[in-house]
Design a protein around this motif. Structure first.
Motif, PDB file in Angstrom:
ATOM      1  N   LEU A   1       1.181  -1.321  -0.062  1.00 41.36           N
ATOM      2  CA  LEU A   1       0.301  -0.019   0.060  1.00 41.36           C
ATOM      3  C   LEU A   1       1.025   1.163  -0.059  1.00 41.36           C
ATOM      4  N   ALA A   2       2.308   1.273   0.476  1.00 40.26           N
ATOM      5  CA  ALA A   2       3.088   1.980   0.905  1.00 40.26           C
ATOM      6  C   ALA A   2       4.024   2.928  -0.090  1.00 40.26           C
TER       7      ALA A   2
ATOM      8  N   ILE B   1       8.723  -5.619  -3.572  1.00 39.90           N
ATOM      9  CA  ILE B   1       8.693  -4.978  -4.416  1.00 39.90           C
ATOM     10  C   ILE B   1      10.070  -4.035  -3.988  1.00 39.90           C
ATOM     11  N   ASP B   2      11.573  -3.271  -4.674  1.00 40.45           N
ATOM     12  CA  ASP B   2      13.093  -2.556  -4.452  1.00 40.45           C
ATOM     13  C   ASP B   2      12.716  -1.631  -4.475  1.00 40.45           C
ATOM     14  N   GLU B   3      12.637  -0.351  -3.939  1.00 39.85           N
ATOM     15  CA  GLU B   3      12.613   0.670  -4.429  1.00 39.85           C
ATOM     16  C   GLU B   3      14.008   1.310  -4.296  1.00 39.85           C
ATOM     17  N   ARG B   4      14.030   2.284  -5.731  1.00 38.73           N
ATOM     18  CA  ARG B   4      15.595   2.918  -6.046  1.00 38.73           C
ATOM     19  C   ARG B   4      15.164   3.662  -5.088  1.00 38.73           C
ATOM     20  N   THR B   5      16.669   4.180  -5.339  1.00 34.64           N
ATOM     21  CA  THR B   5      16.841   5.410  -4.788  1.00 34.64           C
ATOM     22  C   THR B   5      17.059   6.662  -5.198  1.00 34.64           C
TER      23      THR B   5
ATOM     24  N   SER C   1      15.293   7.783  -8.148  1.00 32.67           N
ATOM     25  CA  SER C   1      13.573   7.630  -8.500  1.00 32.67           C
ATOM     26  C   SER C   1      12.572   6.915  -7.945  1.00 32.67           C
ATOM     27  N   ASP C   2      11.381   7.246  -8.196  1.00 32.57           N
ATOM     28  CA  ASP C   2      10.158   6.872  -7.322  1.00 32.57           C
ATOM     29  C   ASP C   2       9.359   5.418  -8.137  1.00 32.57           C
ATOM     30  N   THR C   3      10.598   5.319  -9.098  1.00 31.13           N
ATOM     31  CA  THR C   3      10.538   3.898 -10.343  1.00 31.13           C
ATOM     32  C   THR C   3      10.762   3.020  -9.288  1.00 31.13           C
ATOM     33  N   VAL C   4       9.714   1.529  -9.084  1.00 32.66           N
ATOM     34  CA  VAL C   4      10.856   0.523  -8.319  1.00 32.66           C
ATOM     35  C   VAL C   4      10.807  -0.471  -8.694  1.00 32.66           C
TER      36      VAL C   4
ATOM     37  N   VAL D   1       2.092   0.459  -8.964  1.00 24.12           N
ATOM     38  CA  VAL D   1       1.706   0.112  -8.654  1.00 24.12           C
ATOM     39  C   VAL D   1       0.311  -0.794  -8.228  1.00 24.12           C
ATOM     40  N   SER D   2      -0.347  -1.199  -7.788  1.00 23.17           N
ATOM     41  CA  SER D   2      -1.408  -1.637  -7.576  1.00 23.17           C
ATOM     42  C   SER D   2      -1.231  -2.881  -6.659  1.00 23.17           C
ATOM     43  N   ALA D   3      -1.865  -2.387  -4.858  1.00 22.46           N
ATOM     44  CA  ALA D   3      -1.996  -3.421  -4.071  1.00 22.46           C
ATOM     45  C   ALA D   3      -2.535  -4.146  -4.028  1.00 22.46           C
TER      46      ALA D   3
END
Length: 331
Positions: free
Chosen positions: A91-92, A177-181, A183-186, A152-154
């Motif tokens: 969700l985040a 899901i791995d966040e990139r530092t 950009s907003d892309t995951v 992303v759709s939870a």
């Protein structure tokens, strides 16, 4: 005053008896004599635990037992008070763009979803993985409900994780899901674990009769399934019988399956095909199916009955032609 009477208990080895607040276990056959007023409860030895105690005496049979059986711990308790919705972990990150999608498939034996560095050590595990076909990447990707460039759709990702986990050739699945530092892309890591696809079932029915079942739920890692059933009965008119089924799931990423079936037994000949698409996900709006089969049934009927020993037996042949079509729309 009534005289005291006694009960005689003959206990087999590996049997426990509960007397009030104490438990007694007997490793040998034992006979107990107790007053009939005494309260007791007999607990017979657990078959799998006794089998484990014997097989654990040698290294090879210990590895074989761990491969074939799993005994739940008595300390395991299911926490029913702390439920977490499957979409909560995502969700985040709702609405974030999806970048790379990577797939890691673990072998069926000797690997763990929570420890990717663990490798099979036992000989039995290595041998099992050698003869087992690893699921091809495209088979897993064909079951994805999202792709690079989507957001992303939870709820969609949680449902997709469930869908992959329910595949007959997958034991477990996780979507991380791995966040990139920068950009907003995951990025998404799809982690799956295979199951042993080949199964053999032997069912003796008599000295000259039995059933052999050989099934494979992931032929050459393709996700295709084949079921074979061989029957031998020397006492029947048809000594050998055979049943066959071949199933292709999720053709061209449409979640449409194709199935062909055949049977030749003592009492019937059967052949049929089926094409089917169910509502496996909320995103599917149309579902339907088409089925056709032809069946010939053989049965005997008594005629010209004179006595219990004198009669004629007639063979009756019946033919059935079956068709079915259905279509549904979800709103």
């Amino acid at each position: 005053m009534n005289p005291v009477t006694y009960d005689t208990l003959h206990l087999k080895k590996h049997t426990s008896i509960i007397l009030k607040d104490i438990t007694l276990r007997f490793d040998k056959d034992t006979t107990l004599i107790l007053p009939d007023t005494a309260f007791y409860q007999i607990e017979k030895g657990n078959f799998y635990k006794n089998l484990r105690d014997r097989w654990y005496q040698r290294r090879f049979t210990k590895q074989l037992f761990d491969l074939l059986f799993s005994i739940p711990s008595k300390d395991f308790k299911l926490d029913t008070t702390n439920h977490i919705k499957s979409e909560n972990p995502y969700l985040a990150l709702q609405g974030r763009p999806i970048g790379n999608i990577e797939l890691t498939t673990l072998e069926a034996l000797g690997t763990r979803m929570d420890d990717l560095q663990k490798r099979p050590e036992a000989v039995v595990q290595k041998l099992g993985n050698t003869v087992n076909f690893k699921t091809r990447n495209r088979v897993i990707f064909n079951n994805l409900l999202f792709q690079s460039g989507d957001t992303v759709s939870a709820s969609l990702i949680a449902d997709n994780e469930r869908l992959i986990r329910e595949l007959p050739f997958i034991k477990d699945a996780r979507i991380i899901i791995d966040e990139r530092t920068s950009s907003d892309t995951v990025d998404i890591l799809l982690l799956t674990k295979d199951v042993l696809s080949l199964s053999v079932d032997v069912e003796p029915r008599d000295f000259d009769a039995g059933v052999l079942g050989i099934d494979h739920r992931n032929i050459f890692g393709s996700g295709h399934r084949i079921d074979n059933n061989f029957r031998v009965d020397n006492s029947s008119d048809q000594k050998f019988s055979y049943e066959f089924r071949y199933r292709v799931p999720n053709i061209k990423k449409t979640f449409t399956s194709f199935e062909i079936r055949y049977a030749n037994t003592e009492n019937r000949d059967f052949g049929g095909i089926r094409i089917n698409r169910d509502f496996v996900t909320p995103q599917i709006k149309f579902a339907g199916g088409l089925e056709w089969s032809l069946q010939k049934v053989r049965r005997s009927q008594l005629s010209n009955i004179v006595s219990d020993q004198q009669f004629d037996r007639d063979l009756i042949l019946e033919k059935f032609d079956y068709q079915d079509v259905w279509l549904a729309r979800a709103f």
